[in-house]
Design a protein around this motif. Structure first.
Motif, PDB file in Angstrom:
ATOM      1  N   MET A 157       0.730  -1.584   0.090  1.00  0.00           N
ATOM      2  CA  MET A 157       0.230  -0.037   0.162  1.00  0.00           C
ATOM      3  C   MET A 157       0.690   1.266  -0.253  1.00  0.00           C
ATOM      4  O   MET A 157       0.492   2.652  -0.918  1.00  0.00           O
TER       5      MET A 157
ATOM      6  N   HIS B  84      -1.726   2.508  -6.621  1.00  0.00           N
ATOM      7  CA  HIS B  84      -2.380   2.372  -5.900  1.00  0.00           C
ATOM      8  C   HIS B  84      -2.508   0.468  -6.421  1.00  0.00           C
ATOM      9  O   HIS B  84      -2.132   0.469  -6.486  1.00  0.00           O
TER      10      HIS B  84
ATOM     11  N   PRO C  69     -14.161   8.161  -9.308  1.00  0.00           N
ATOM     12  CA  PRO C  69     -14.655   9.318  -8.851  1.00  0.00           C
ATOM     13  C   PRO C  69     -13.362   9.981  -8.274  1.00  0.00           C
ATOM     14  O   PRO C  69     -13.495  11.541  -8.105  1.00  0.00           O
ATOM     15  N   GLY C  70     -12.470   9.877  -7.355  1.00  0.00           N
ATOM     16  CA  GLY C  70     -11.496  10.188  -6.782  1.00  0.00           C
ATOM     17  C   GLY C  70      -9.744  10.054  -7.393  1.00  0.00           C
ATOM     18  O   GLY C  70      -9.225  11.043  -6.886  1.00  0.00           O
ATOM     19  N   TYR C  71     -10.085   9.932  -8.703  1.00  0.00           N
ATOM     20  CA  TYR C  71      -9.151  10.398  -9.272  1.00  0.00           C
ATOM     21  C   TYR C  71      -9.290  11.244 -10.624  1.00  0.00           C
ATOM     22  O   TYR C  71      -9.711  10.371 -11.791  1.00  0.00           O
TER      23      TYR C  71
ATOM     24  N   ALA D 126       0.753  17.921  -4.672  1.00  0.00           N
ATOM     25  CA  ALA D 126       0.977  17.573  -2.922  1.00  0.00           C
ATOM     26  C   ALA D 126       2.364  18.902  -3.070  1.00  0.00           C
ATOM     27  O   ALA D 126       3.136  17.959  -2.055  1.00  0.00           O
TER      28      ALA D 126
ATOM     29  N   ARG E 175      -5.861   2.766   3.966  1.00  0.00           N
ATOM     30  CA  ARG E 175      -4.826   3.817   3.509  1.00  0.00           C
ATOM     31  C   ARG E 175      -5.173   4.504   3.709  1.00  0.00           C
ATOM     32  O   ARG E 175      -3.483   5.478   4.462  1.00  0.00           O
TER      33      ARG E 175
ATOM     34  N   ARG F 110       3.216   7.203   7.929  1.00  0.00           N
ATOM     35  CA  ARG F 110       4.346   6.983   6.828  1.00  0.00           C
ATOM     36  C   ARG F 110       4.832   8.462   6.643  1.00  0.00           C
ATOM     37  O   ARG F 110       5.978   8.766   6.296  1.00  0.00           O
ATOM     38  N   ARG F 111       3.948   9.638   6.414  1.00  0.00           N
ATOM     39  CA  ARG F 111       3.967  10.826   6.170  1.00  0.00           C
ATOM     40  C   ARG F 111       4.301  11.417   7.472  1.00  0.00           C
ATOM     41  O   ARG F 111       5.104  12.357   8.495  1.00  0.00           O
TER      42      ARG F 111
ATOM     43  N   GLU G 136      -2.185  21.757   4.540  1.00  0.00           N
ATOM     44  CA  GLU G 136      -2.191  21.549   3.316  1.00  0.00           C
ATOM     45  C   GLU G 136      -1.266  20.453   2.847  1.00  0.00           C
ATOM     46  O   GLU G 136      -2.374  19.386   2.071  1.00  0.00           O
ATOM     47  N   GLN G 137      -0.642  20.256   2.811  1.00  0.00           N
ATOM     48  CA  GLN G 137      -0.416  19.225   3.907  1.00  0.00           C
ATOM     49  C   GLN G 137      -0.640  17.140   3.068  1.00  0.00           C
ATOM     50  O   GLN G 137      -0.958  16.844   2.455  1.00  0.00           O
TER      51      GLN G 137
ATOM     52  N   LYS H  95      -3.347  17.432   0.541  1.00  0.00           N
ATOM     53  CA  LYS H  95      -2.933  17.423  -0.868  1.00  0.00           C
ATOM     54  C   LYS H  95      -2.247  15.394  -0.443  1.00  0.00           C
ATOM     55  O   LYS H  95      -3.156  15.074  -1.765  1.00  0.00           O
ATOM     56  N   GLN H  96      -2.222  14.315  -0.141  1.00  0.00           N
ATOM     57  CA  GLN H  96      -1.683  13.521   0.456  1.00  0.00           C
ATOM     58  C   GLN H  96      -3.254  12.708   0.352  1.00  0.00           C
ATOM     59  O   GLN H  96      -2.858  11.969  -0.365  1.00  0.00           O
TER      60      GLN H  96
ATOM     61  N   ASN I  75      -5.597  13.742  -0.927  1.00  0.00           N
ATOM     62  CA  ASN I  75      -6.138  13.824  -1.966  1.00  0.00           C
ATOM     63  C   ASN I  75      -5.715  12.915  -3.003  1.00  0.00           C
ATOM     64  O   ASN I  75      -6.718  12.697  -3.695  1.00  0.00           O
ATOM     65  N   LYS I  76      -4.619  12.353  -2.698  1.00  0.00           N
ATOM     66  CA  LYS I  76      -4.090  11.759  -3.363  1.00  0.00           C
ATOM     67  C   LYS I  76      -4.751  10.023  -3.829  1.00  0.00           C
ATOM     68  O   LYS I  76      -4.560   9.000  -4.238  1.00  0.00           O
ATOM     69  N   LEU I  77      -4.809   9.462  -2.939  1.00  0.00           N
ATOM     70  CA  LEU I  77      -5.590   8.499  -2.190  1.00  0.00           C
ATOM     71  C   LEU I  77      -6.764   8.206  -3.281  1.00  0.00           C
ATOM     72  O   LEU I  77      -7.324   9.304  -3.057  1.00  0.00           O
ATOM     73  N   ILE I  78      -7.059   7.108  -4.048  1.00  0.00           N
ATOM     74  CA  ILE I  78      -8.155   6.957  -5.183  1.00  0.00           C
ATOM     75  C   ILE I  78      -9.497   6.585  -4.450  1.00  0.00           C
ATOM     76  O   ILE I  78     -10.297   7.194  -4.975  1.00  0.00           O
ATOM     77  N   PRO I  79      -9.579   5.797  -3.359  1.00  0.00           N
ATOM     78  CA  PRO I  79     -10.902   6.312  -2.679  1.00  0.00           C
ATOM     79  C   PRO I  79     -11.255   7.503  -2.229  1.00  0.00           C
ATOM     80  O   PRO I  79     -12.441   7.319  -1.752  1.00  0.00           O
ATOM     81  N   VAL I  80     -10.634   8.500  -2.080  1.00  0.00           N
ATOM     82  CA  VAL I  80     -10.631   9.591  -1.059  1.00  0.00           C
ATOM     83  C   VAL I  80     -11.562  11.210  -2.504  1.00  0.00           C
ATOM     84  O   VAL I  80     -10.935  11.440  -3.449  1.00  0.00           O
ATOM     85  N   ILE I  81     -12.616  10.859  -2.270  1.00  0.00           N
ATOM     86  CA  ILE I  81     -13.812  11.675  -2.781  1.00  0.00           C
ATOM     87  C   ILE I  81     -13.659  13.038  -2.829  1.00  0.00           C
ATOM     88  O   ILE I  81     -13.401  13.865  -3.957  1.00  0.00           O
TER      89      ILE I  81
END
Lengths: 574, 178
Positions: free
Chosen positions: A121, A126, A179-181, A304, B24, B31-32, B64-65, B68-69, B71-77
Motif C-alpha cells: 500500500m 494504488h 470518481p476520486g481520481y 502535493a 490507506r 508514513r508521513r 495543506e500537505q 494534498k496527500q 487527495n492523492k488516495l484514489i478512494p478519497v472522493i
C-alpha cells in the motif's frame, strides 16, 4: 463468452496492448500462467522476482509504456516490493500482478500467504485485491489508467487463486470510472501568465528541469521554452537527457554531485523555473540555504509537490508539456510588450564558472585506470543514442556527470530510492523495449553482485545487453563517505577485486567476459564488446579505488559549501 | 498539542465505502509522520461512501500537505477542511465512575449539571453518557476524576460547518425514502 478469471486477466492485458511481461510462476499464480501459453504476450522468465520488477521499470523508462511484471504470492510478492518502491519514488509506470492464496483462506496464514495489499500500500500509487472474477477487466483497465496518467507510478493487482479459477462473462469496460481520481493536467492560465511575468522580469533565472519533463514527454517543449527565453537549464539526475547536454544553454546536473556551475547558478539565481522537479534533498542541500534569493515557479502534475519542501511564489498544477507550452506562449507575449531583461551579465558569470570549475580527473598513461576515463571512452565509442543504465553509487554519479545525453530516454537509473542492483535487470528491460538500440549498463562491483543472475535471463532470452563493471573492489560511495566524514575508518566496505572472478562468472552465465586493467586496453575492448550482438557482454574494468566523486556537497550542508576536489578540499563557495 | 485551541483542524473526508480504505488513510498518516488526534468513521446518506472525520493538530501535520496527500488516495472522493472556528463539533463520551454510598448523589448532581444521562447504576459505580463539545467532555472528565474513573470512552468528534447568517443556497443530500 465465459472465461476463467485467469483467461480474463491475460485477455485484459492483451486489450491494454501489453506485448511483453517479466515474471516467474509459482503456486498461487499457476492458473494465470496456463492461458499465457496461447497468448500473444511475450513472457520473460526471470531468475529472481526483484529482477522482474526492475526489468518492467527499465522497459517503462526506455519506452514510456507501462512495464508489466507477474509473480506469485508470499515471498515472490515481498521480493518485488523493492522495485515497487523504486518505481514509486521515481514515478515509473509499472503494473505488477501477484498471485494470492484462495480468497476463502486469506487471513489463515495459508502456505505462501502474505498481506501483499497491506505491504505494498505505501509503495504503490494504488493497489487492488480482486474479490470477484467479474471485476478483473475493470480492475486491469483502472490499474493501467492509474499507472500511466497524472503523476505516473506503480500499481499492483493481487489475484487470489480461486478467483483465477472462477468463471466470468467476458466484457471490456468502455471507460474508467474513478470518481476520486481526476488528475489536473491543464495548468491554470492565470498562474501561467503570472509565471511568464516573473520569467520576463528575472535577471538571473535558471530552469530547474526534473524527471516530470520526461514523464510528460515534454523534452521538445522544454527546448522551445529554453530557446525562446535564453535561460540556462539544469537537468536533475532524473531528467538527464530531457535537455541536450551539447546545447549551449545546458548546465548539466545540479545537486550533491552536480557540477559547480549548475549548483552555483541555482544558488545565485533570482528565479527558479521548476518544471517537474521536487526539490529533493540531494538537489537542495540544506533547504534553508538553498537558492536564497530566488523566487520560485513550480509546475508539477502532483499538487502535493507544490509547497512540500519550498513554498513556490507561483504554483502551477499541470502536466509539464501543457504548462511549458503555455508558458512559452505567455512569455512571448510578455516579450512582445517590450519586457525582456538582458541575460548577458548572467551568462558571462555562468561562462566564467564553467571555465574555472569544470568536472575533472586525470588519467595517467601508466597510472591506475580511472573509472571516469572508462566512462568517457564508453561515451565516445558507442552510438549517440545508446541507452545508458546505471546502478547506484559512485559509478552512477560519474556516468551522470560525464556522459553526454543528447536525447531523452537514453538514461535509466534509480534516483529516489537509489536501489543498488538496479542496472542489470533495468538494462534488460530497456533492451527488450528498444531492441534496435545499444544498451550499456554502467555498474559497480557491489551493485553487480546483487542482481547479476539476471544475465542468465538475458542469455536465455537472447537479450544482448552490455555491462561495464567499474570494479574498484569497494562499496565505493560508502568508502568515500567513510574517508571524508569518518576519518578514514573503513567499516565493512571492502569487496575484493577477484572474488568473484567477474569474467568467469559472466562466462558461466553465457555472456562474453572481458577484463581491462590498463588505459590502453579500454577502447579496443569496448569496440570488441560493441560488435557482439548475440549474447550479453560483461567488461570487468579494474579501476582505481581511491578515486572519489567530486564536486560534493556534504549531506546537510549548504550548496554554497561545495567541495570541488581532493586538492581543493575546502568549501568552494563564491 | 493544542487540540481545543486554534491549531487543530478537522478534516471531513468523503471516501469510497470499501475494505482497506481506513488502512490507506491511517497508513498515509503514519508514513508521513502525521499524528491523528481523533478519528470517527460513519456511513453517509449514500451507501457507496463513508465519511471520516479526522482531527489533526496543525503542528505535527502541515494541514495543506495532509490534505494534498489525502487527495492523492484514489478512494478519497472529497475533503472538506474545517478550521475549528468555522465548525460545530460534537463528541460522545461514556464514563464509568466510582460512586458508592455518600458520593452517589454528588456524581448524580454533576451529571445533571452537564446534562449527562445515567445509563447504568451498580453497587459502587455509575456509568454516564454525555454528549457535547469536546471541551465540555474534558471539563466533565476533570471533575469526575476525584471520584475515581473506572473506564472511559470517547467516540472522537464529528463536525459540520457553521451555517451562514445570511441567506444562502442550501444543497440537499438525497437520502433513501426522501
Amino acid at each position: 463468452m465465459q472465461l476463467t478469471g485467469a483467461q480474463a486477466l491475460i485477455r485484459s492485458l492483451e486489450m491494454e496492448g501489453v506485448e511483453v511481461m517479466f515474471g516467474l510462476p509459482g503456486g498461487a499464480i499457476l492458473p494465470v500462467y496456463d492461458p499465457l501459453i496461447e497468448s500473444s504476450i511475450r513472457h520473460i522468465l526471470v531468475r529472481h522476482e526483484q529482477g522482474a520488477g526492475h526489468m518492467a521499470e527499465g522497459y517503462a523508462h526506455a519506452t514510456g509504456r507501462p512495464g508489466v511484471a507477474m509473480v506469485t504470492s508470499g515471498p515472490a510478492a515481498t521480493n518485488i516490493v523493492t522495485p515497487l518502491c523504486d518505481a514509486y519514488m521515481d514515478s515509473v509506470p509499472i503494473v505488477v500482478i501477484t498471485g494470492q492464496v484462495p480468497y476463502a483462506v486469506i487471513g489463515s496464514d495459508a502456505f505462501q500467504e502474505c498481506d501483499t495489499l497491506g505491504i505494498t500500500m505505501p509503495v504503490t500509487k494504488h493497489n487492488w485485491l480482486v474479490t470477484d472474477a467479474a471485476d478483473i477487466p475493470r480492475i486491469v483497465r483502472e490499474a493501467f489508467h492509474v499507472a500511466t496518467t497524472g503523476r505516473p507510478g506503480p500499481v499492483l493487482i493481487d489475484v487470489p487463486k480461486d478467483i483465477s479459477n472462477a468463471t466470468m462473462d467476458w466484457y471490456w469496460p468502455e471507460h474508467v470510472d474513478l470518481p476520486g481520481y481526476k488528475p489536473n493536467l491543464k495548468g491554470h492560465p492565470k498562474m501561467i501568465k503570472e509565471a511568464a511575468r516573473l520569467v520576463a522580469a528575472a535577471r538571473r533565472p535558471v530552469i530547474y528541469a526534473g524527471g516530470g519533463i520526461l514523464k510528460a514527454r515534454a523534452a521538445e517543449a522544454l527546448r522551445e521554452f529554453a530557446e525562446t527565453t535564453g535561460i540556462p537549464v539544469v537537468t536533475t539526475l532524473m531528467a538527464r537527457g530531457a535537455f541536450p547536454d551539447r546545447h549551449p544553454q545546458a548546465l548539466g546536473m545540479p545537486g550533491m554531485h552536480g557540477n559547480y556551475t549548475a549548483v552555483t547558478a541555482m544558488q545565485r539565481a533570482d528565479l527558479l523555473i521548476t518544471l517537474g522537479a521536487r526539490f529533493d534533498d540531494r538537489v537542495t542541500g540544506k533547504v534553508s540555504a538553498f537558492a536564497p534569493e530566488a523566487k520560485v515557479i513550480h509546475a508539477d502534475v502532483d499538487p502535493a509537490e507544490l509547497g512540500k519542501v519550498r513554498r513556490p511564489d507561483v504554483p502551477i498544477v499541470g502536466d509539464c508539456r501543457n504548462v511549458i507550452e503555455g508558458l512559452t506562449k505567455a512569455v512571448r507575449s510578455e516579450y512582445a510588450r517590450g519586457e525582456r531583461p538582458d541575460l548577458g551579465p548572467w551568462w558571462e558569470q555562468i561562462r566564467r564558472w564553467q571555465a574555472e570549475h569544470p568536472v575533472r580527473y586525470e588519467q595517467h598513461e601508466e597510472g591506475p585506470l580511472k573509472p571516469q576515463f572508462c566512462i568517457e571512452m564508453l561515451r565516445d565509442h558507442t552510438p549517440e543514442d545508446t541507452i545508458v543504465v546505471s546502478g547506484v553509487g559512485q559509478h552512477q554519479m560519474w556516468a551522470s556527470q560525464l556522459w553526454r545525453f543528447d536525447h531523452p530516454y537514453t538514461w535509466v537509473n534509480s534516483g529516489g530510492l537509489a536501489t543498488m542492483g538496479f542496472a542489470v535487470p533495468a538494462a534488460i528491460g530497456a533492451k527488450v523495449g528498444k531492441p534496435e538500440r545499444m544498451v550499456w549498463a554502467i555498474d559497480g562491483d557491489g551493485c553487480f553482485q546483487m542482481t547479476a543472475q539476471e544475465l542468465v535471463t538475458a542469455t536465455a532470452e537472447r537479450i544482448p545487453v552490455k555491462v561495464a563493471i567499474l570494479n574498484n573492489a569497494y562499496l565505493g560511495m560508502v568508502r568515500q563517505w567513510q574517508e571524508l566524514f569518518y576519518e578514514e575508518r573503513y567499516s565493512e566496505v571492502y569487496l575484493s577485486p577477484d572474488l568473484p572472478d567477474y569474467v568467469r562468472w559472466a562466462e558461466a552465465m553465457g555472456c562474453v567476459g572481458f577484463r581491462v586493467e590498463h588505459a590502453e586496453d579500454v577502447v579496443p575492448t569496448i569496440e570488441k564488446a560493441n560488435e557482439i550482438d548475440d549474447r550479453p557482454v560483461v567488461i570487468d574494468f579494474r579501476v582505481d579505488y581511491r578515486e572519489k566523486v567530486y564536486p560534493m556537497v556534504p549531506a546537510g550542508a549548504s550548496n554554497d559549501d561545495i567541495i570541488l576536489g581532493p586538492e581543493t578540499d575546502r568549501p568552494g563557495g563564491r | 498539542m493544542n487540540v481545543n485551541g486554534v491549531q487543530h483542524h478537522i478534516l471531513s473526508v468523503l471516501v469510497e465505502n470499501r475494505f482497506g480504505v481506513l488502512s490507506r488513510v491511517a497508513g498515509l498518516f503514519s508514513r508521513r509522520g502525521y499524528n491523528i488526534y481523533s478519528l470517527a468513521v460513519s456511513p453517509t446518506e449514500d451507501e457507496r461512501y463513508s465519511r471520516m472525520t479526522i482531527v489533526v493538530d496543525g503542528e505535527s501535520a502541515p494541514i495543506e500537505q495532509v490534505t494534498k496527500q489525502l487527495n492523492k488516495l484514489i478512494p478519497v472522493i472529497k475533503i472538506n477542511e474545517l478550521p475549528a472556528a468555522d465548525a460545530v463539533e460534537r463528541e460522545l463520551m461514556l464514563v464509568t465512575v466510582r460512586a458508592d454510598g455518600a458520593f452517589r448523589s454528588q456524581v448524580t448532581e454533576l451529571a445533571s449539571i452537564f446534562e449527562a444521562k445515567i445509563l447504568d447504576v451498580g453497587y459502587e459505580a455509575m456509568t454516564l453518557m454525555v454528549a457535547g463539545a469536546p471541551d465540555k467532555l474534558d471539563a466533565m472528565t476533570e471533575l469526575l476524576a476525584p471520584f475515581g474513573i473506572v473506564e472511559l470512552q470517547r467516540t472522537g468528534r464529528i463536525a459540520l460547518p457553521k451555517l451562514s447568517r445570511e441567506p444562502s443556497k442550501l444543497k440537499l443530500v438525497r437520502t433513501k425514502g426522501a
